[in-house]
Design an enzyme around this catalytic site. Sequence first.
Site, mmCIF file in Angstrom:
data_model
loop_
_atom_site.group_PDB
_atom_site.id
_atom_site.type_symbol
_atom_site.label_atom_id
_atom_site.label_comp_id
_atom_site.label_asym_id
_atom_site.label_seq_id
_atom_site.Cartn_x
_atom_site.Cartn_y
_atom_site.Cartn_z
ATOM 1 N N ARG A 52 10.859 -1.287 11.344
ATOM 2 C CA ARG A 52 9.839 -1.668 12.244
ATOM 3 C C ARG A 52 9.939 -2.437 13.488
ATOM 4 O O ARG A 52 10.053 -3.495 13.202
ATOM 5 C CB ARG A 52 8.492 -0.968 11.588
ATOM 6 C CG ARG A 52 8.828 0.508 11.234
ATOM 7 C CD ARG A 52 6.984 0.115 9.732
ATOM 8 N NE ARG A 52 6.070 -0.170 10.031
ATOM 9 C CZ ARG A 52 5.001 -0.283 10.105
ATOM 10 N NH1 ARG A 52 4.778 -0.080 8.468
ATOM 11 N NH2 ARG A 52 3.738 -0.682 10.102
ATOM 12 N N ARG B 263 -0.876 -8.775 13.278
ATOM 13 C CA ARG B 263 -1.134 -8.439 12.490
ATOM 14 C C ARG B 263 -2.291 -8.858 10.833
ATOM 15 O O ARG B 263 -3.157 -8.135 10.853
ATOM 16 C CB ARG B 263 -0.481 -7.377 11.848
ATOM 17 C CG ARG B 263 0.653 -6.546 12.983
ATOM 18 C CD ARG B 263 1.240 -5.728 12.564
ATOM 19 N NE ARG B 263 1.580 -5.162 11.669
ATOM 20 C CZ ARG B 263 2.927 -4.648 10.641
ATOM 21 N NH1 ARG B 263 4.222 -5.163 10.912
ATOM 22 N NH2 ARG B 263 3.062 -3.829 9.696
ATOM 23 N N ARG C 255 -9.623 1.227 8.790
ATOM 24 C CA ARG C 255 -9.463 -0.320 8.814
ATOM 25 C C ARG C 255 -10.414 -1.326 10.060
ATOM 26 O O ARG C 255 -10.294 -2.476 10.067
ATOM 27 C CB ARG C 255 -7.690 -0.833 9.667
ATOM 28 C CG ARG C 255 -6.636 -0.642 8.664
ATOM 29 C CD ARG C 255 -5.345 -0.304 9.656
ATOM 30 N NE ARG C 255 -4.558 -0.858 9.831
ATOM 31 C CZ ARG C 255 -3.968 -0.917 8.589
ATOM 32 N NH1 ARG C 255 -3.325 0.423 8.941
ATOM 33 N NH2 ARG C 255 -2.507 -1.347 9.119
ATOM 34 N N ARG D 68 11.327 -5.722 4.890
ATOM 35 C CA ARG D 68 11.243 -4.294 5.193
ATOM 36 C C ARG D 68 12.370 -3.217 6.150
ATOM 37 O O ARG D 68 12.345 -3.779 6.981
ATOM 38 C CB ARG D 68 9.663 -4.016 5.031
ATOM 39 C CG ARG D 68 9.121 -2.668 5.583
ATOM 40 C CD ARG D 68 7.757 -2.047 5.420
ATOM 41 N NE ARG D 68 7.059 -2.110 6.733
ATOM 42 C CZ ARG D 68 5.707 -2.187 6.118
ATOM 43 N NH1 ARG D 68 5.563 -1.665 5.420
ATOM 44 N NH2 ARG D 68 5.102 -3.283 7.214
ATOM 45 N N LYS E 94 1.157 -1.380 -0.516
ATOM 46 C CA LYS E 94 -0.599 0.048 -0.097
ATOM 47 C C LYS E 94 0.961 1.029 0.217
ATOM 48 O O LYS E 94 0.378 2.013 -0.846
ATOM 49 C CB LYS E 94 -0.527 -0.127 1.142
ATOM 50 C CG LYS E 94 -1.682 -0.965 1.351
ATOM 51 C CD LYS E 94 -2.625 -1.249 2.260
ATOM 52 C CE LYS E 94 -2.034 -1.101 3.977
ATOM 53 N NZ LYS E 94 -1.073 -2.417 3.813
#
Length: 219
Positions: A160, A171, A88, A127, A13
């Site tokens: 992160r 998640r 969300r 990431r 996203k």
Amino acid sequence: MNIIVMGPPGAGKGTQAERLVKEFSLVHISTGDMFRSAIKEGTEMGRKAKEYMDKGALVPDEIVVGIVKERLSKPDCAGGVLLDGFPRTIQQAEALDEVLQDLNITINAVVSVDVEEDELLNRLTGRRVCRNCGTTYHIKFNPPKVRNICDHCGGELYQRDDDTVETVKERLKVYKKQTMPIIDYYQRKGLFLSVDGARSIDDVFADISDHLEKIKGRG
Ligand code: ADP
Ligand code: AMP
């Protein structure tokens, strides 16, 4: 034009949003980025949000809706926005409709970037994000030119806190339970489009751009 980009964590996203806001001159509103900025600044809201983010849980609706409402009310949003990672939950989607009505803003498209679970785990655990400008990289799929250094601003890249295998699994559970129901919400409104996110960054971008160009043409 005003659009929502949704999809499971790690689907791409933010990566797509970075490009789409340039191509279509939109204001990028990422609730995750807003929370990370608040944490960096050490605000009370940031401290509260971090408690939930570290567990892989969603931040309570009233906090999220409050910050989005405030952001959407700023004059720069009149030219078009891209909402990334919001709404969300069904409650957030309903609250957003009310806010948009008050501000006379119409959503033109809801694009979901979809990727299967194993690949999401690969993407999230690899990431890396620039500490300075927030640009996202991947150690294998989208590496910076120099290891751990941002191509754009020379900032240091970091991982992160919520990109660990354990938190990512939580998640993904939260996405299925609390976020997937909004697909039906937007399908009923005739706004929903699912895009296959398991392709190159360029191919996914071309697909979403084509769709948005068509919508722009209609408007
Ligand atoms: P999201 O905002 O949906 O959580 P990101 O845009 O941060 O996801 O992407 C998650 C990770 O996957 C990042 O490391 C990014 O560089 C990488 N990525 C994004 N899109 C692709 C793609 N199409 N193919 C391979 N890796 C991708
Ligand atoms: P993201 O950057 O979109 O991956 O979001 C990181 C984390 O921020 C999420 O796991 C949530 O804890 C929190 N968050 C971001 N957006 C929302 C939202 N719309 N509602 C609730 N929590 C959110």
